[in-house]
Enzyme design. Structure first.
Site, mmCIF file in Angstrom:
data_model
loop_
_atom_site.group_PDB
_atom_site.id
_atom_site.type_symbol
_atom_site.label_atom_id
_atom_site.label_comp_id
_atom_site.label_asym_id
_atom_site.label_seq_id
_atom_site.Cartn_x
_atom_site.Cartn_y
_atom_site.Cartn_z
ATOM 1 C CB SER A 152 -16.434 89.625 4.636
ATOM 2 O OG SER A 152 -16.822 89.474 3.516
ATOM 3 C CG ASP A 228 -23.953 91.345 5.323
ATOM 4 O OD1 ASP A 228 -23.699 91.705 4.014
ATOM 5 O OD2 ASP A 228 -23.092 90.813 5.972
ATOM 6 C CG HIS A 261 -20.700 92.886 4.798
ATOM 7 N ND1 HIS A 261 -20.746 91.581 5.178
ATOM 8 C CD2 HIS A 261 -19.369 92.873 4.153
ATOM 9 C CE1 HIS A 261 -19.657 90.798 4.821
ATOM 10 N NE2 HIS A 261 -18.844 91.779 4.127
HETATM 11 N N1 LIG Z 1 -16.380 97.703 -2.390
HETATM 12 C C1 LIG Z 1 -17.561 96.654 -2.042
HETATM 13 C C2 LIG Z 1 -17.701 96.578 -0.607
HETATM 14 C C3 LIG Z 1 -16.557 95.796 -0.009
HETATM 15 C C4 LIG Z 1 -16.790 95.328 1.449
HETATM 16 O O1 LIG Z 1 -17.736 95.575 1.973
HETATM 17 N N2 LIG Z 1 -15.617 94.926 1.923
HETATM 18 C C5 LIG Z 1 -15.797 94.792 3.527
HETATM 19 C C6 LIG Z 1 -15.241 93.297 3.731
HETATM 20 S S1 LIG Z 1 -15.983 92.179 2.566
HETATM 21 C C7 LIG Z 1 -15.220 95.978 4.281
HETATM 22 O O2 LIG Z 1 -14.877 95.353 5.565
HETATM 23 N N3 LIG Z 1 -14.960 97.088 3.750
HETATM 24 C C8 LIG Z 1 -14.050 97.716 4.414
HETATM 25 C C9 LIG Z 1 -14.821 98.829 5.345
HETATM 26 O O3 LIG Z 1 -16.110 98.833 5.475
HETATM 27 O O4 LIG Z 1 -14.047 99.852 6.019
HETATM 28 C C10 LIG Z 1 -18.861 97.334 -2.580
HETATM 29 O O5 LIG Z 1 -18.494 97.890 -3.750
HETATM 30 O O6 LIG Z 1 -19.935 96.797 -2.254
#
Ligand SMILES: N[C@@H](CCC(=O)N[C@@H](CS)C(=O)NCC(=O)O)C(=O)O
Length: 283
Positions: A152, A228, A261
């Site tokens: 990402s 995603d 995602h």
């Molecule tokens: N906080 C965001 C999502 C953030 C997100 O998806 N982050 C990804 C990277 S862009 C991630 O790897 N999050 C940590 C995880 O999945 O453990 C939302 O509310 O949709």
């Protein structure tokens, strides 16, 4: 600040190697930075190639280590994995924690030019200069064999680190990268915040623009889940593909049916990415 001394936070035996978490005073970022390292068993006998992994928004140096499922194969292939945090933390910059899309855990792997971020949010210089120097001094690392990948925001970061330093990394790949930050809300907000309103300044940090302007990478592997929720509005891999086609940059872009995602997607295709890197790094 003098050259960094590493502070070991925790260390864990893992598939015959170790996962360890470090903190140090970063000269480049003007304060404490954190990163994690997986040392494969082969590192006990000699130097091993280094593969950097750049994480996405909201992540820390721990996320990859606990969710990506990379250790068993990295141990087999003899790859060191180095994972920086996603930004400086506790900098004292007002509202640094107020928005998950900018500030803490949203450093975007660029060097900010705008107040109040510029002295601290210098993740490009950190990831490409200070961290590798530290790794080379502190671990049995083959610094002539570096690869880089990420997810990402970090997938895009990996592309930009490689595009801005031709020949530096032997292998590059990305999971669901933010492909064209100047053309999506996450990127536009972050670039405005860190780089100001000048779009030309942003082009030097946008992977699709860099490819379009003729910058080159080793043959690139990108995986993208079709379910995603960020694909259409934020990630836009078709723009990267178009730029690669126009400028003759080799790209394998794979759409993975039904994957979202998160790290269930990342861990599913981790093996392919590690083998892609090992083929170039251990040849
Ligand atoms: N906080 C965001 C999502 C953030 C997100 O998806 N982050 C990804 C990277 S862009 C991630 O790897 N999050 C940590 C995880 O999945 O453990 C939302 O509310 O949709």
């Amino acid at each position: 600040m003098a050259a960094s001394t590493l502070r070991l936070a925790t260390e864990h035996r893992c598939f015959g190697g170790t996962v360890a978490y470090y903190r140090h005073d970063s000269e480049v970022c003007g304060g404490e930075m954190r990163f994690s390292v997986f040392l494969p068993p082969q590192a006990k006998a000699g130097k091993v190639p280094v593969l950097y992994y750049l994480s996405g928004l909201t992540c820390t140096e721990e996320t990859f280590q606990i969710k990506a499922g990379a250790h068993r194969l990295a141990a087999e292939l003899g790859l060191m994995l180095v994972v920086p945090d996603t930004s400086p933390r506790d900098t004292g910059i007002p509202n640094e924690n107020a928005d998950w899309e900018v500030g803490t855990a949203a450093g975007f792997y660029l060097d900010a030019t705008q107040a109040p971020w510029a002295p601290r949010f210098r993740m490009f210089s950190y990831v490409t200069r200070e961290l590798p120097e530290l790794v080379g001094r502190s671990f049995p690392a083959r610094m002539d064999r570096e690869g880089i990948f990420g997810h990402s925001m970090g997938g895009h970061g990996a592309l930009v680190c490689a595009l801005r330093q031709p020949g530096r990394y032997r292998s590059v790949s990305a999971f669901a990268p933010i492909s064209a930050p100047l053309r999506c809300p996450w990127g536009q907000k972050a670039f405005r915040t860190y780089l100001g309103a000048d779009v030309d300044a942003g082009k030097a940090w946008d992977a699709t623009e860099l490819v379009r302007s003729g910058a080159r990478l080793p043959p690139l592997l990108v995986d993208q889940g079709t379910s995603d929720k960020f694909l259409v509005e934020q990630l836009k891999p078709e723009l990267l593909r178009e730029a690669c086609e126009q400028s003759g940059q080799p790209l394998t872009l794979r759409f993975q049916d039904g994957y979202d995602h998160g790290y269930y997607f990342v861990s599913t295709f981790m093996e392919d990415h590690l083998r892609h890197h090992a083929a170039a790094l251990t040849a």
